[in-house]
Structure formats: C-alpha cells, structure tokens
Design a protein around this motif. Structure first.
Motif, PDB file in Angstrom:
ATOM      1  N   UNK A  65       0.822  -1.206   0.000  1.00  0.00           N
ATOM      2  CA  UNK A  65       0.000   0.000   0.000  1.00  0.00           C
ATOM      3  C   UNK A  65       0.857   1.256   0.000  1.00  0.00           C
ATOM      4  N   UNK A  66       2.121   1.117   0.367  1.00  0.00           N
ATOM      5  CA  UNK A  66       3.056   2.243   0.319  1.00  0.00           C
ATOM      6  C   UNK A  66       3.128   2.817  -1.102  1.00  0.00           C
ATOM      7  N   UNK A  67       3.040   1.941  -2.114  1.00  0.00           N
ATOM      8  CA  UNK A  67       3.053   2.402  -3.498  1.00  0.00           C
ATOM      9  C   UNK A  67       1.808   3.217  -3.825  1.00  0.00           C
ATOM     10  N   UNK A  68       0.679   2.847  -3.248  1.00  0.00           N
ATOM     11  CA  UNK A  68      -0.561   3.596  -3.466  1.00  0.00           C
ATOM     12  C   UNK A  68      -0.445   4.996  -2.865  1.00  0.00           C
ATOM     13  N   UNK A  69       0.172   5.108  -1.700  1.00  0.00           N
ATOM     14  CA  UNK A  69       0.403   6.419  -1.085  1.00  0.00           C
ATOM     15  C   UNK A  69       1.305   7.258  -1.986  1.00  0.00           C
ATOM     16  N   UNK A  70       2.316   6.634  -2.557  1.00  0.00           N
ATOM     17  CA  UNK A  70       3.229   7.335  -3.463  1.00  0.00           C
ATOM     18  C   UNK A  70       2.491   7.829  -4.711  1.00  0.00           C
ATOM     19  N   UNK A  71       1.624   7.001  -5.269  1.00  0.00           N
ATOM     20  CA  UNK A  71       0.833   7.395  -6.443  1.00  0.00           C
ATOM     21  C   UNK A  71      -0.109   8.531  -6.087  1.00  0.00           C
ATOM     22  N   UNK A  72      -0.690   8.484  -4.894  1.00  0.00           N
ATOM     23  CA  UNK A  72      -1.579   9.554  -4.448  1.00  0.00           C
ATOM     24  C   UNK A  72      -0.835  10.889  -4.371  1.00  0.00           C
ATOM     25  N   UNK A  73       0.393  10.873  -3.873  1.00  0.00           N
ATOM     26  CA  UNK A  73       1.218  12.092  -3.813  1.00  0.00           C
ATOM     27  C   UNK A  73       1.476  12.620  -5.223  1.00  0.00           C
ATOM     28  N   UNK A  74       1.732  11.722  -6.166  1.00  0.00           N
ATOM     29  CA  UNK A  74       1.980  12.131  -7.551  1.00  0.00           C
ATOM     30  C   UNK A  74       0.719  12.726  -8.164  1.00  0.00           C
ATOM     31  N   UNK A  75      -0.442  12.127  -7.869  1.00  0.00           N
ATOM     32  CA  UNK A  75      -1.703  12.692  -8.361  1.00  0.00           C
ATOM     33  C   UNK A  75      -1.963  14.085  -7.796  1.00  0.00           C
ATOM     34  N   UNK A  76      -1.621  14.305  -6.541  1.00  0.00           N
ATOM     35  CA  UNK A  76      -1.770  15.642  -5.964  1.00  0.00           C
ATOM     36  C   UNK A  76      -0.869  16.628  -6.703  1.00  0.00           C
ATOM     37  N   UNK A  77       0.343  16.205  -7.039  1.00  0.00           N
ATOM     38  CA  UNK A  77       1.267  17.071  -7.785  1.00  0.00           C
ATOM     39  C   UNK A  77       0.707  17.392  -9.168  1.00  0.00           C
TER      40      UNK A  77
END
Length: 111
Positions: A65-77
C-alpha cells in the motif's frame, strides 16, 4: 548548494521518466523544476502523515500500500502543477519508481 544539486537531480529524473513512460506529460523544463519542488514539499510534509494514517492497511498488504500512497502524492502534484499530467494509475506508479531509481543512482554521486 546541495539543495540546488538535489533539485537538479530530481528535475533530471522527472524529465527522463516523462520521456520513458507513455502517459506522462511534462510540458517544459520549467514545469519539471516546479514538479520537483512540489513533490519535494509533498514528500516532506504530507507523505509521513499519509503513511501513519495508512499504516494498518500497509501492514495488511505487506507494504504494497506504500506504493498507493506514493501514487496519491503524484496525483496531488498533477493537480497542483499545470503542464504536468499522468494518464492513469500504472503510469503514475511507474513514474514514481523510475524517478526514485534515477534520483537514487544520481544521488549516490552527490554523497
């Protein structure tokens, strides 16, 4: 000086990842610099909070799920920076992985 070099490394990693991964668009070098700054700020302040909130799910998925958090940060960017877009979850996941690997490799030369 070190901060500027890290920013340039991140910018270069973002430009390389945008050229390698279909579905990732970075309009210009200036946009890549802004994306590097925004990702740095989000990773510094928001990512630790999200990781703590998602800790039970991360444990249940054995860290995936750490990867999902990383993708979420990228989507915010992508939402915050105009001229930067990603077409889906998989390109965002690959973008995060490629940027991390390239930044890590180039960062080794800094240390």
């Amino acid at each position: 000086m070190r901060l500027i070099i890290r920013l340039l490394i991140s910018t270069l990693a973002i430009l390389i990842a945008a050229n390698l991964i279909p579905g990732v668009v970075v309009a210009s070098t200036t946009t890549a610099i802004i994306v590097a700054i925004v990702l740095g700020i989000l990773n510094t302040f928001l990512k630790p909070v999200l990781q703590i909130l998602a800790l039970p799910i991360t444990i249940m998925t054995l860290g995936l799920f750490y990867f999902v958090v990383n993708v979420f940060i990228i989507y915010i960017a992508t939402y915050l920076v105009s001229g930067f877009s990603i077409d889906g979850f998989i390109p965002a996941l690959l973008f995060g992985l490629v940027v991390s690997i390239i930044s890590g490799i180039l960062g080794m030369f800094l240390d």
